[in-house]
Scaffold this motif. Structure first.
Motif, PDB file in Angstrom:
ATOM      1  N   GLN A   1       0.844  -1.200   0.000  1.00  0.00           N
ATOM      2  CA  GLN A   1       0.000   0.000   0.000  1.00  0.00           C
ATOM      3  C   GLN A   1       0.878   1.248   0.000  1.00  0.00           C
ATOM      4  N   ASN A   2       0.463   2.277  -0.728  1.00  0.00           N
ATOM      5  CA  ASN A   2       1.286   3.488  -0.777  1.00  0.00           C
ATOM      6  C   ASN A   2       1.068   4.348   0.471  1.00  0.00           C
ATOM      7  N   THR A   3       2.006   5.231   0.708  1.00  0.00           N
ATOM      8  CA  THR A   3       2.011   6.060   1.921  1.00  0.00           C
ATOM      9  C   THR A   3       0.756   6.907   2.040  1.00  0.00           C
ATOM     10  N   GLU A   4       0.313   7.496   0.949  1.00  0.00           N
ATOM     11  CA  GLU A   4      -0.879   8.345   1.008  1.00  0.00           C
ATOM     12  C   GLU A   4      -2.097   7.548   1.464  1.00  0.00           C
ATOM     13  N   ALA A   5      -2.293   6.358   0.923  1.00  0.00           N
ATOM     14  CA  ALA A   5      -3.434   5.527   1.313  1.00  0.00           C
ATOM     15  C   ALA A   5      -3.348   5.130   2.783  1.00  0.00           C
ATOM     16  N   LEU A   6      -2.148   4.820   3.249  1.00  0.00           N
ATOM     17  CA  LEU A   6      -1.960   4.467   4.661  1.00  0.00           C
ATOM     18  C   LEU A   6      -2.308   5.650   5.564  1.00  0.00           C
ATOM     19  N   LEU A   7      -1.847   6.840   5.186  1.00  0.00           N
ATOM     20  CA  LEU A   7      -2.124   8.026   5.989  1.00  0.00           C
ATOM     21  C   LEU A   7      -3.614   8.384   5.982  1.00  0.00           C
ATOM     22  N   VAL A   8      -4.258   8.249   4.842  1.00  0.00           N
ATOM     23  CA  VAL A   8      -5.698   8.533   4.761  1.00  0.00           C
ATOM     24  C   VAL A   8      -6.462   7.580   5.672  1.00  0.00           C
ATOM     25  N   ASN A   9      -6.126   6.306   5.635  1.00  0.00           N
ATOM     26  CA  ASN A   9      -6.807   5.342   6.487  1.00  0.00           C
ATOM     27  C   ASN A   9      -6.503   5.574   7.963  1.00  0.00           C
ATOM     28  N   ALA A  10      -5.269   5.931   8.291  1.00  0.00           N
ATOM     29  CA  ALA A  10      -4.920   6.247   9.678  1.00  0.00           C
ATOM     30  C   ALA A  10      -5.705   7.465  10.154  1.00  0.00           C
ATOM     31  N   SER A  11      -5.835   8.462   9.300  1.00  0.00           N
ATOM     32  CA  SER A  11      -6.587   9.664   9.634  1.00  0.00           C
ATOM     33  C   SER A  11      -8.053   9.334   9.900  1.00  0.00           C
ATOM     34  N   GLU A  12      -8.652   8.525   9.048  1.00  0.00           N
ATOM     35  CA  GLU A  12     -10.052   8.138   9.228  1.00  0.00           C
ATOM     36  C   GLU A  12     -10.251   7.316  10.499  1.00  0.00           C
ATOM     37  N   THR A  13      -9.302   6.434  10.802  1.00  0.00           N
ATOM     38  CA  THR A  13      -9.382   5.629  12.017  1.00  0.00           C
ATOM     39  C   THR A  13      -9.296   6.512  13.258  1.00  0.00           C
ATOM     40  N   LEU A  14      -8.357   7.454  13.250  1.00  0.00           N
ATOM     41  CA  LEU A  14      -8.219   8.362  14.389  1.00  0.00           C
ATOM     42  C   LEU A  14      -9.441   9.263  14.533  1.00  0.00           C
ATOM     43  N   SER A  15     -10.015   9.674  13.430  1.00  0.00           N
ATOM     44  CA  SER A  15     -11.222  10.489  13.473  1.00  0.00           C
ATOM     45  C   SER A  15     -12.370   9.706  14.115  1.00  0.00           C
ATOM     46  N   SER A  16     -12.504   8.443  13.767  1.00  0.00           N
ATOM     47  CA  SER A  16     -13.532   7.588  14.369  1.00  0.00           C
ATOM     48  C   SER A  16     -13.275   7.389  15.856  1.00  0.00           C
ATOM     49  N   LEU A  17     -12.014   7.155  16.227  1.00  0.00           N
ATOM     50  CA  LEU A  17     -11.655   7.004  17.639  1.00  0.00           C
ATOM     51  C   LEU A  17     -11.980   8.276  18.407  1.00  0.00           C
ATOM     52  N   ASN A  18     -11.689   9.415  17.824  1.00  0.00           N
ATOM     53  CA  ASN A  18     -11.982  10.705  18.438  1.00  0.00           C
ATOM     54  C   ASN A  18     -13.480  10.829  18.723  1.00  0.00           C
ATOM     55  N   ALA A  19     -14.313  10.517  17.730  1.00  0.00           N
ATOM     56  CA  ALA A  19     -15.768  10.617  17.895  1.00  0.00           C
ATOM     57  C   ALA A  19     -16.280   9.633  18.946  1.00  0.00           C
ATOM     58  N   LEU A  20     -15.778   8.395  18.910  1.00  0.00           N
ATOM     59  CA  LEU A  20     -16.210   7.391  19.882  1.00  0.00           C
ATOM     60  C   LEU A  20     -15.865   7.787  21.306  1.00  0.00           C
TER      61      LEU A  20
END
Length: 79
Positions: free
Chosen positions: A17-36
């Motif tokens: 997986q390329n770096t951009e895709a990894l960072l986008v997914n990490a960002s979305e995961t952290l955003s979900s964790l933040n909301a939860l």
């Protein structure tokens, strides 16, 4: 003969997986964790709420760091 890993991980990340895709997914995961954590914090008593909000702040800090790294890897056209 290849020996199987004694305790293979339950989850893995695609090594191709390329770096951009990894960072986008990490960002979305952290955003979900933040909301939860933010939502859960207000269902807790005062001392537990403070702990949960501390966790939420660490998730937010991680979100800021990942988003900044993502901006460096793939700058938005508006920047």
């Amino acid at each position: 003969m290849v020996k199987p890993t004694p305790n293979p991980p339950l989850f893995t990340v695609n090594p191709h997986q390329n770096t951009e895709a990894l960072l986008v997914n990490a960002s979305e995961t952290l955003s979900s964790l933040n909301a939860l954590t933010c939502n859960l914090a207000f269902d807790l008593d005062t001392s537990q709420r403070a702990i949960m909000l501390g966790i939420q702040q660490m998730a937010e800090l991680g979100q800021l760091l990942v988003d900044r790294a993502l901006e460096q890897v793939s700058p938005s056209p508006m920047a």
